[in-house]
Design an enzyme around this catalytic site. Structure first.
Site, mmCIF file in Angstrom:
data_model
loop_
_atom_site.group_PDB
_atom_site.id
_atom_site.type_symbol
_atom_site.label_atom_id
_atom_site.label_comp_id
_atom_site.label_asym_id
_atom_site.label_seq_id
_atom_site.Cartn_x
_atom_site.Cartn_y
_atom_site.Cartn_z
ATOM 1 N N HIS A 193 -14.168 -20.975 -19.023
ATOM 2 C CA HIS A 193 -15.609 -20.870 -19.177
ATOM 3 C C HIS A 193 -16.089 -19.490 -18.765
ATOM 4 O O HIS A 193 -15.543 -18.858 -17.879
ATOM 5 C CB HIS A 193 -16.350 -21.955 -18.392
ATOM 6 C CG HIS A 193 -16.082 -21.980 -16.923
ATOM 7 N ND1 HIS A 193 -14.916 -22.490 -16.383
ATOM 8 C CD2 HIS A 193 -16.852 -21.582 -15.876
ATOM 9 C CE1 HIS A 193 -14.974 -22.398 -15.055
ATOM 10 N NE2 HIS A 193 -16.126 -21.849 -14.730
ATOM 11 N N GLN A 209 -12.676 -20.144 -9.248
ATOM 12 C CA GLN A 209 -12.759 -21.036 -10.400
ATOM 13 C C GLN A 209 -12.646 -22.455 -9.848
ATOM 14 O O GLN A 209 -11.695 -22.791 -9.151
ATOM 15 C CB GLN A 209 -11.632 -20.769 -11.403
ATOM 16 C CG GLN A 209 -11.734 -21.652 -12.636
ATOM 17 C CD GLN A 209 -10.615 -21.415 -13.641
ATOM 18 O OE1 GLN A 209 -9.684 -20.644 -13.407
ATOM 19 N NE2 GLN A 209 -10.715 -22.090 -14.768
ATOM 20 N N SER A 210 -13.651 -23.284 -10.134
ATOM 21 C CA SER A 210 -13.652 -24.641 -9.586
ATOM 22 C C SER A 210 -13.434 -25.707 -10.654
ATOM 23 O O SER A 210 -13.051 -26.826 -10.336
ATOM 24 C CB SER A 210 -14.945 -24.914 -8.822
ATOM 25 O OG SER A 210 -16.060 -24.754 -9.665
ATOM 26 N N HIS A 229 -19.406 -17.303 -17.532
ATOM 27 C CA HIS A 229 -20.734 -17.367 -16.925
ATOM 28 C C HIS A 229 -21.596 -16.276 -17.572
ATOM 29 O O HIS A 229 -21.199 -15.112 -17.602
ATOM 30 C CB HIS A 229 -20.667 -17.084 -15.419
ATOM 31 C CG HIS A 229 -19.897 -18.093 -14.650
ATOM 32 N ND1 HIS A 229 -20.504 -19.096 -13.924
ATOM 33 C CD2 HIS A 229 -18.554 -18.265 -14.478
ATOM 34 C CE1 HIS A 229 -19.577 -19.832 -13.336
ATOM 35 N NE2 HIS A 229 -18.384 -19.345 -13.659
ATOM 36 N N ASP A 269 -25.963 -23.927 -15.798
ATOM 37 C CA ASP A 269 -25.187 -24.222 -14.597
ATOM 38 C C ASP A 269 -26.043 -25.041 -13.639
ATOM 39 O O ASP A 269 -27.237 -24.768 -13.474
ATOM 40 C CB ASP A 269 -24.753 -22.908 -13.940
ATOM 41 C CG ASP A 269 -23.684 -23.098 -12.894
ATOM 42 O OD1 ASP A 269 -23.943 -23.776 -11.878
ATOM 43 O OD2 ASP A 269 -22.579 -22.568 -13.082
#
Length: 120
Positions: A106, A100-101, A108, A37
């Protein structure tokens, strides 16, 4: 449905899968890709994504349940290679309200320090 049939040309993570955007890849398989990330929230913070595009974890589980399971296999392999035997956290954010961007499913993988509970 194949991954090629469910890629989104406007999706940041699809561009990483396609190789159009560089990422610090730590693991890959035929169905998954994992990379560090850019804004880590723990000493180890890796995003594990399906190569195919689904907007969130529920859509992925419905559309490609085997690939959803592969995300967990990948996370376990990464945790082992990163030395996270003491523990780690796996998180899916679903929807803007959950922060959530990037709307590509996905997971993490967070570790390398003690995790507090409850999160958020």
């Amino acid at each position: 449905m194949t991954a090629d049939e469910v890629l989104d040309d406007d999706c940041l993570f699809c561009k990483i899968v396609a190789g159009d955007i560089e990422a610090d890849v730590v693991h890959e398989s035929t169905t998954t890709l994992a990379f560090r990330d850019l804004d880590p929230q723990a000493p180890t913070h890796v995003l594990v994504i399906p190569r195919s595009h689904y907007p969130n974890a529920a859509a992925l589980a419905s559309g490609e349940p085997e690939t959803a399971a592969h995300l967990f296999d990948a996370a376990a392999a990464i945790a082992e290679s990163e030395g996270l035997g003491e523990g780690y956290r796996l998180v899916f954010n679903t929807g803007a309200q959950a922060h959530q961007s990037v709307f590509h499913a996905h997971m993490h993988l967070l570790g390398g320090r003690a995790m507090t509970w409850p999160p958020g």
